[in-house]
Design a protein around this motif. Structure first.
Motif, PDB file in Angstrom:
ATOM      1  N   GLY A  39      16.225 -20.713  89.889  1.00 36.00           N
ATOM      2  CA  GLY A  39      16.735 -19.472  89.315  1.00 36.00           C
ATOM      3  C   GLY A  39      16.269 -19.260  87.893  1.00 36.00           C
ATOM      4  O   GLY A  39      15.913 -18.148  87.495  1.00 36.00           O
ATOM      5  N   SER A  40      16.248 -20.323  87.102  1.00 38.40           N
ATOM      6  CA  SER A  40      15.794 -20.223  85.712  1.00 38.40           C
ATOM      7  C   SER A  40      14.324 -19.844  85.634  1.00 38.40           C
ATOM      8  O   SER A  40      13.925 -19.061  84.770  1.00 38.40           O
ATOM      9  N   VAL A  41      13.507 -20.377  86.530  1.00 41.18           N
ATOM     10  CA  VAL A  41      12.082 -20.023  86.539  1.00 41.18           C
ATOM     11  C   VAL A  41      11.916 -18.552  86.923  1.00 41.18           C
ATOM     12  O   VAL A  41      11.081 -17.848  86.350  1.00 41.18           O
ATOM     13  N   PHE A  42      12.715 -18.059  87.856  1.00 40.58           N
ATOM     14  CA  PHE A  42      12.678 -16.634  88.175  1.00 40.58           C
ATOM     15  C   PHE A  42      13.013 -15.794  86.947  1.00 40.58           C
ATOM     16  O   PHE A  42      12.349 -14.799  86.652  1.00 40.58           O
ATOM     17  N   ARG A  43      14.032 -16.199  86.227  1.00 42.86           N
ATOM     18  CA  ARG A  43      14.469 -15.423  85.062  1.00 42.86           C
ATOM     19  C   ARG A  43      13.410 -15.419  83.962  1.00 42.86           C
ATOM     20  O   ARG A  43      13.120 -14.391  83.356  1.00 42.86           O
ATOM     21  N   THR A  44      12.795 -16.569  83.711  1.00 42.63           N
ATOM     22  CA  THR A  44      11.700 -16.647  82.739  1.00 42.63           C
ATOM     23  C   THR A  44      10.524 -15.795  83.208  1.00 42.63           C
ATOM     24  O   THR A  44       9.900 -15.085  82.411  1.00 42.63           O
ATOM     25  N   SER A  45      10.239 -15.835  84.497  1.00 43.24           N
ATOM     26  CA  SER A  45       9.130 -15.055  85.050  1.00 43.24           C
ATOM     27  C   SER A  45       9.376 -13.559  84.895  1.00 43.24           C
ATOM     28  O   SER A  45       8.447 -12.792  84.634  1.00 43.24           O
ATOM     29  N   ASP A  46      10.611 -13.146  85.033  1.00 43.23           N
ATOM     30  CA  ASP A  46      10.963 -11.744  84.808  1.00 43.23           C
ATOM     31  C   ASP A  46      10.736 -11.381  83.342  1.00 43.23           C
ATOM     32  O   ASP A  46      10.153 -10.344  83.031  1.00 43.23           O
ATOM     33  N   ALA A  47      11.169 -12.235  82.448  1.00 45.51           N
ATOM     34  CA  ALA A  47      11.075 -11.943  81.012  1.00 45.51           C
ATOM     35  C   ALA A  47       9.635 -11.718  80.562  1.00 45.51           C
ATOM     36  O   ALA A  47       9.381 -10.913  79.670  1.00 45.51           O
ATOM     37  N   PHE A  48       8.683 -12.407  81.193  1.00 42.41           N
ATOM     38  CA  PHE A  48       7.290 -12.329  80.758  1.00 42.41           C
ATOM     39  C   PHE A  48       6.392 -11.623  81.778  1.00 42.41           C
ATOM     40  O   PHE A  48       5.171 -11.760  81.720  1.00 42.41           O
ATOM     41  N   LEU A  49       6.994 -10.851  82.685  1.00 40.86           N
ATOM     42  CA  LEU A  49       6.249 -10.064  83.674  1.00 40.86           C
ATOM     43  C   LEU A  49       5.236 -10.901  84.452  1.00 40.86           C
ATOM     44  O   LEU A  49       4.089 -10.505  84.655  1.00 40.86           O
ATOM     45  N   ILE A  50       5.664 -12.076  84.890  1.00 41.90           N
ATOM     46  CA  ILE A  50       4.794 -12.964  85.653  1.00 41.90           C
ATOM     47  C   ILE A  50       4.469 -12.303  86.995  1.00 41.90           C
ATOM     48  O   ILE A  50       5.314 -11.683  87.630  1.00 41.90           O
ATOM     49  N   GLU A  51       3.229 -12.482  87.417  1.00 37.03           N
ATOM     50  CA  GLU A  51       2.744 -11.810  88.623  1.00 37.03           C
ATOM     51  C   GLU A  51       3.475 -12.230  89.895  1.00 37.03           C
ATOM     52  O   GLU A  51       3.859 -11.390  90.702  1.00 37.03           O
TER      53      GLU A  51
END
Length: 176
Positions: A39-51
């Motif tokens: 879940g934390s990796v998803f949230r970080t990925s959202d914050a930085f517009l990860i593909e």
């Protein structure tokens, strides 16, 4: 100084997020046991517009209330896929000319501060099991490994912390 109100943060809607130009970084989570880490990796990925995020092996997938606790809705914005075999995911990405790097402590790893990106290149980062790390066979087919230098006694970081450090560093190198 005044703390900003949520209404002042100019947050994207889910639709806006999906349409936004993404940061050319892909995250691969292989055999991650902790639902909070996922879940934390998803949230970080959202914050930085990860593909995109690839969830592999025993890594749990959304919808899952434990993942949702830390993702806070990011499973609805960040594109993701589940694949059982991480080696297949790595091989397919390399065929698409994505540079794939394991995040691990190995011989001849590149320290994060020395890792140079190529402009207009897409990168995938492989994060492995919390106890065993990235699978050796996965390491062998990656383009290289990136290591976060550590000076303490543990020489180990939580996977979500490692992902945050790597994503922030690559985000800066790509955008600035």
């Amino acid at each position: 100084m005044r703390k900003l109100e949520n209404s002042e943060l100019e947050r994207k809607s889910v639709a806006d997020f999906k349409e936004a130009k993404k940061t050319p970084i892909i995250i691969i989570l292989d055999d991650i046991r902790s639902l909070n880490n996922i879940g934390s990796v998803f949230r970080t990925s959202d914050a930085f517009l990860i593909e995109k995020i690839y969830l592999c092996g025993i890594t749990a997938v959304p919808p899952n209330k434990e993942i949702h606790k830390t993702a806070l809705g990011a499973t609805e914005t960040v594109a993701w896929e589940y694949h059982n075999d991480v080696l297949e995911v790595i091989s397919n990405l390399k065929k698409e000319n994505v540079a794939v790097f394991a995040v691990e402590q190995v011989e001849n790893s590149i320290f994060l501060q020395d890792f140079a990106i190529e402009k207009n290149k897409k990168y995938a980062l492989v994060f492995g099991n919390e106890v065993y790390g990235v699978n050796q066979k996965a390491i062998e087919i990656c383009d290289g490994t990136i290591e976060i230098p550590q000076l303490g006694t543990k020489h180990s970081l939580n996977i979500s912390v490692s992902a945050g450090i790597l994503v922030w560093d690559l985000f800066q190198k790509i955008n600035y």
